[in-house]
Design an enzyme around this catalytic site. Structure first.
Site: not given
Length: 513
Positions: A254-255
RNA sequence: GUCCGGUUCGUCUAGGGGUUAGGACACCGCCCUUUCACGGCGGCAACACGGGUUCAAAUCCCGUACCGGAUACCA
């Protein structure tokens, strides 16, 4: 015994593609075997878990149609049980108190993961995982220190010699020497139960028979098996799934990769849930046949653990090219669904899209039109009713669309007078032929004359036509077949190609190429 | 570092001793349509490398390389 599987996300963000696939595989396996699909939210990491994440995960699952068969379990509700389990292990001499003060987290500039890897590398070969000074502390002394209020963590006593073994349903026999497994912490010094303990306790309590999860848990599994054994419970079967990687072969995160990994992105960008589910199912699993489009029923029927791969799959997208913002096969599959799904299933989805874009009109509602067949180009809704017109229009334009968004963007001109012209289309189809400025209005007049909606001149007017002999031309419906010769003649008359007229008209009318 | 896993077209994958190594996406070409798209046909393109075993290896074994995962009082 019926199969019971679970999907157990930790609510530290939205539903991730990899998690979604794990959920899907669990779901398919449960349905295939006639078992139960359960959901457990692993929210024991208070610092990172948020309610919003939980909601987002639930939304994502809902969208994909993966509804749990029983009440959702929140892991945080079970901490007391986890604690008891750790204490019972301590009591049984299978775990011990570790009075070593908790080490402070190293500097936060580096990621936790890399600092751990770094430390592991430094410790290197000389490590002895059984060297904890408190491991063999006499019970009396341990009890006494605890009684005095000294803080301690509870660690599992991993045997000194031997190896852990289990059979993975995907990766086959797995073994790991005990010397490679540390005396893992079960209970933190603040009394907080840790992941491996919590998972095992909850899986036991929920009666889980098959643990299907990402391959990143393969080494955890050895630890968990150890806990099962210490607790005197036979472990469930395990099936680990290959990981989904980014184009650079790093783990999809996600990051690092942003919204392209979020389930809600796909919902919000106009994907059909069934299409995306279909795409996801084929990422790391195959029925072993040359087929791409599977209905949910077919997936359930054909799903099996031995169709799952062992190698990781790359989710192919480009951060720099907006046209390839996500995997092109997913986009293709979505278009495939839009084109081929039953119109009655598509219509409500288009309605939602148009509503969101403020293009919806109530008159489009109730469009149960059974007699639609073939491509009837009906320009004027006044002739057939708005609902029917809507239905036919959607059926016509869906052939060229890729996502639901296209209905309100590319297809905006069908639902509003207020639409933009694509500059490229303008240039290519209109500006290149300045005469179109006169031709097009002229053609419009001619068509109007010919197909004007006077007396009963509707799509079903051919009934009249048949009985009316030579008047046939006058009352023909406005269909593709009937327009074509007129356009051709018109083009010929003007000494140009029909394509020029057609392309120009399309761009003038719809704004797109 | 150590342990564990993996490696077939650019990507998703089929095939697991004898195949012209198959399909899908993407890309290219042709056809259909004197339009866009759909569709049809075709093309490009892969068994990581090195050793074995075998009459025969993409397929079995060993090694190497590369990639990934794990290595926490996170989950």
């Amino acid at each position: 015994m019926t199969t019971r599987v679970r999907f157990a996300p930790s609510p530290t963000g939205y539903l991730h593609i990899g998690s979604a696939r794990t959920a899907l595989f669990n779901y398919l396996y449960a349905r295939h075997t006639g078992g139960k699909f359960l959901l457990r939210i692993e929210d024991t990491d208070l610092a990172r878990s948020t309610e919003e994440s939980t909601r987002s995960i639930l939304e994502g699952l809902e969208w994909l149609g993966l509804r749990p068969d029983e009440e959702i379990v929140f892991q945080s509700a079970n901490v007391e049980k986890h604690r008891k389990a750790a204490l019972s292990l301590l009591e049984a001499g299978k775990a011990y108190r570790d009075f070593t003060p908790k080490s402070e987290a190293s500097d936060t500039s580096v990621s936790v993961k890399s600092s751990i890897a770094e430390r592991a590398r430094k410790e290197g070969e000389k490590k002895n995982l059984r060297s904890n000074p408190y491991r063999e502390l006499p019970k009396a002394e341990s009890d006494e220190r605890a009684a005095k209020g000294e803080a301690f963590a509870i660690r599992l006593k991993v045997p000194e010699n031997g190896r852990s073994e289990f059979l993975d349903e995907v990766y086959g026999p797995q073994q790991r020497d005990y010397s490679e497994i540390e005396d893992l912490v079960l209970l933190r010094s603040d009394g907080h139960p840790l992941y491996n303990l919590a998972v095992v306790c909850d899986d036991i309590e929920m009666g889980i028979t098959h643990v299907i999860r990402g391959q990143d848990h393969l080494t955890n599994t050895h630890k968990q098996v150890l806990i099962y054994r210490a607790l005197g419970v036979e472990p469930p079967k395990f099936a680990h799934l290959p990981l989904i990687l980014a184009p650079d072969k790093s783990k999809l995160s996600k990051r690092k990769h942003g919204e392209v990994v979020s389930m809600t992105t796909y919902r919000d960008r106009g994907f059909i849930a069934a299409a995306f589910r279909n795409f996801l199912a084929l990422l790391g699993w195959s029925a072993g046949e040359e087929k791409e489009i599977y209905s949910l029923e077919e997936l359930i029927e054909k799903f099996s653990l031995d169709g799952i791969h062992r190698s990781n799959a790359v989710f192919n997208f480009s951060e720099s090219d907006p046209r390839r913002w996500t995997d092109e096969k997913a986009i293709w599959m979505n278009a495939e669904y839009i084109r081929n799904m039953p119109l009655d299933e598509l219509l409500p989805l288009v309605r939602e899209e148009l509503k969101a874009a403020k293009l919806w009109r109530e008159e489009y509602e109730d469009s149960s039109d059974s007699e639609i067949n073939g491509r009837v180009v009906q320009i004027a809704s006044s002739e057939i009713g708005d609902a029917k017109w809507f239905r036919r229009t959607i059926d016509l334009i869906r052939q060229r669309f890729f996502t639901l968004k296209d209905f309100s963007e590319q297809g905006r001109a069908y639902f509003s007078e207020d639409f933009d012209f694509d500059p490229a289309a303008l240039k290519k189809n209109l500006e290149k032929y300045p005469q179109l400025r006169e031709w097009l209005p002229e053609l419009a007049d001619r068509l109007e004359e010919r197909f004007s909606a006077s007396e009963g001149n509707t799509a079903s007017g051919d009934v009249q036509a048949a009985s009316n002999g030579q008047e046939l031309k006058e009352i023909q419906p406005f269909t593709e077949a009937n327009i074509e010769p007129i356009i051709k003649a018109f083009a010929e008359e003007k000494g140009t190609k029909p394509g020029v007229i057609l392309n120009g008209a399309r761009t003038a009318l719809t704004g797109v190429a």
